[in-house]
Design a protein around this motif. Structure first.
Motif, PDB file in Angstrom:
ATOM      1  N   ASP A  91      -8.418  -4.513  12.090  1.00 25.38           N
ATOM      2  CA  ASP A  91      -7.860  -5.458  13.058  1.00 25.38           C
ATOM      3  C   ASP A  91      -6.844  -6.357  12.356  1.00 25.38           C
ATOM      4  OD1 ASP A  91      -7.425  -6.541  15.536  1.00 25.38           O
ATOM      5  OD2 ASP A  91      -9.406  -7.436  15.763  1.00 25.38           O
ATOM      6  N   VAL A 111      -8.134  -7.948   9.221  1.00 19.91           N
ATOM      7  CA  VAL A 111      -9.583  -7.772   9.092  1.00 19.91           C
ATOM      8  C   VAL A 111      -9.850  -6.478   8.338  1.00 19.91           C
ATOM      9  CG1 VAL A 111     -11.772  -7.470  10.316  1.00 19.91           C
ATOM     10  CG2 VAL A 111     -10.041  -9.052  11.206  1.00 19.91           C
ATOM     11  N   THR A 118     -16.112 -10.385  12.112  1.00 19.17           N
ATOM     12  CA  THR A 118     -16.227  -9.638  13.367  1.00 19.17           C
ATOM     13  C   THR A 118     -17.329 -10.235  14.225  1.00 19.17           C
ATOM     14  OG1 THR A 118     -16.639  -7.443  14.347  1.00 19.17           O
ATOM     15  CG2 THR A 118     -17.822  -7.964  12.342  1.00 19.17           C
ATOM     16  N   ASP A 120     -19.288  -8.320  15.809  1.00 26.82           N
ATOM     17  CA  ASP A 120     -20.382  -7.362  15.695  1.00 26.82           C
ATOM     18  C   ASP A 120     -21.404  -7.837  14.666  1.00 26.82           C
ATOM     19  OD1 ASP A 120     -18.789  -5.887  17.383  1.00 26.82           O
ATOM     20  OD2 ASP A 120     -18.158  -4.442  15.864  1.00 26.82           O
ATOM     21  N   HIS A 124     -20.007  -9.610   9.950  1.00 29.57           N
ATOM     22  CA  HIS A 124     -18.896  -9.126   9.117  1.00 29.57           C
ATOM     23  C   HIS A 124     -18.856  -7.613   9.218  1.00 29.57           C
ATOM     24  CE1 HIS A 124     -22.447  -9.331   6.397  1.00 29.57           C
ATOM     25  NE2 HIS A 124     -21.974  -8.193   5.907  1.00 29.57           N
ATOM     26  N   THR A 125     -17.681  -7.040   8.970  1.00 31.84           N
ATOM     27  CA  THR A 125     -17.511  -5.604   9.148  1.00 31.84           C
ATOM     28  C   THR A 125     -18.269  -4.817   8.084  1.00 31.84           C
ATOM     29  OG1 THR A 125     -15.421  -5.770   7.929  1.00 31.84           O
ATOM     30  CG2 THR A 125     -15.297  -5.732  10.329  1.00 31.84           C
TER      31      THR A 125
END
Length: 351
Positions: A91, A111, A118, A120, A124-125
């Motif tokens: 992102d 990102v 994130t 989600d 964090h990713t």
């Protein structure tokens, strides 16, 4: 959806099997079943908190290839079963000057595929050492290589391999009539040699090891110089238009800056955990030389690189590993014991 992954809970902990959650695809999302994931030295730096700011649990991996398994309702550019890749971005703001120029990698709010913010879980990713990932369509790349080359494509689009060397080669216009040096023959350097040669440049490889002479030539170097040999280095003084320096350890930059012609540039793409010694200013100003840095590439440039590699039959040289071999692979990376990229067979996550 819950999927299998490999990650670490702390800097001093080994990577281990984890169960993680992936979001359901939104209207502009692409869901990818990951077939292979390249192993990057940046993964190791992040997992072990050698770079500041690691968030745990940390699931690394930003060299992802696989098949589309689902698409959002507004997706028209990808279909189920397409072969695709994801790099180190998932992102960005998508409206700043960098994003509008197709250089999302320089966006201030880019990102990362792992360790980035994130909504989600867990906040964090989480990266490609996993069975599946869900990514906005803008950050999904089309793979045009043959399917039997898919594992060796994994390191191409992403950090520490193809795009990291392709971007400076293209930006500084490597091609016919240009003399290009590549410092270091590892995961980055071996791709730099292949790409510079395919672009038509005269390519000079620099290595600390005489034993790498034959393999550097096979990878595309016209000439190979052992950088510890002062006489050999002196023979190449003021001879290069561009140097792509891939070494991820602190070293003397002046030895290589002296090899540049007037107006030549050395680009640093390796990222050491501690700084290089400062170069001498007169080594720069006397020949109007430049010392620069470069970080991966934007989405259009990455797709361009992938298409170029497919057209020219270029893939990374890899060693396939099972997911449960990742900790041993990290130790081997530290010893330089890989030619030239480890790639995880993500099917082994289910074992």
């Amino acid at each position: 959806m819950t999927v299998k992954a490999y990650g670490a809970h702390a800097a001093d902990k080994s990577l281990e099997p984890l169960d993680i959650t992936r979001r359901a695809p939104g209207a502009h999302d692409v869901q990818i079943d990951i077939a292979f994931c390249g192993v990057c030295h940046s993964d190791l730096h992040t997992v072990r908190s050698e770079w500041a700011g690691t968030l745990y649990p940390c699931v690394p991996g930003h060299e992802i290839v696989g098949r589309v398994s689902a698409v959002g309702e507004h997706i028209h550019g990808f279909r189920v079963d397409d072969l695709v890749g994801v790099g180190c971005m998932v992102d960005s703001c998508r409206h700043c000057a960098d994003c509008e120029a197709g250089l999302e990698n320089y966006c201030d709010t880019m990102v990362g595929t792992y360790n980035g913010p994130t909504a989600d879980a867990p906040g964090h990713t989480l990266g490609g050492y996993s069975q599946q990932v869900v990514v906005h369509e803008h950050f999904v790349l089309r793979i045009r290589h043959a399917e039997d080359q898919l594992a060796a494509v994994a390191p191409l689009p992403l950090l520490c391999a193809g795009i990291t060397t392709w971007s400076p080669l293209r930006h500084w216009k490597a091609g016919p009539g240009k003399r290009v040096g590549v410092v270091g023959i590892g995961g980055l350097g071996h791709m730099g040699l292949k790409l510079a040669r395919a672009l038509g440049a005269h390519v000079v490889a620099f290595t600390t090891s005489e034993s790498k002479r034959t393999e550097a030539t096979a990878l595309g170097a016209h000439e190979v110089v052992v950088s510890r040999d002062r006489a050999a280095m002196a023979e190449h003084a003021k001879s290069l238009d561009l140097i792509v320096n891939t070494v991820a350890a602190p070293h003397d930059l002046d030895a290589f800056l002296s090899l540049l012609k007037r107006d030549g540039t050395m680009v640093l793409v390796g990222a050491p955990a501690t700084p290089h010694p400062s170069p001498q200013v007169f080594n720069l100003i006397m020949k109007r030389r430049a010392l620069a840095g470069s970080m991966i590439g934007g989405i259009p440039e990455t797709q361009e690189m992938l298409d170029f590699c497919a057209e020219h039959g270029i893939v990374a040289d890899i060693e396939m590993i099972r997911a449960d071999e990742i900790n041993a692979a990290y130790e081997r990376m530290l010893e330089g014991d890989v030619k030239y990229r480890f790639v995880i067979d993500n099917a082994t996550l289910a074992v």
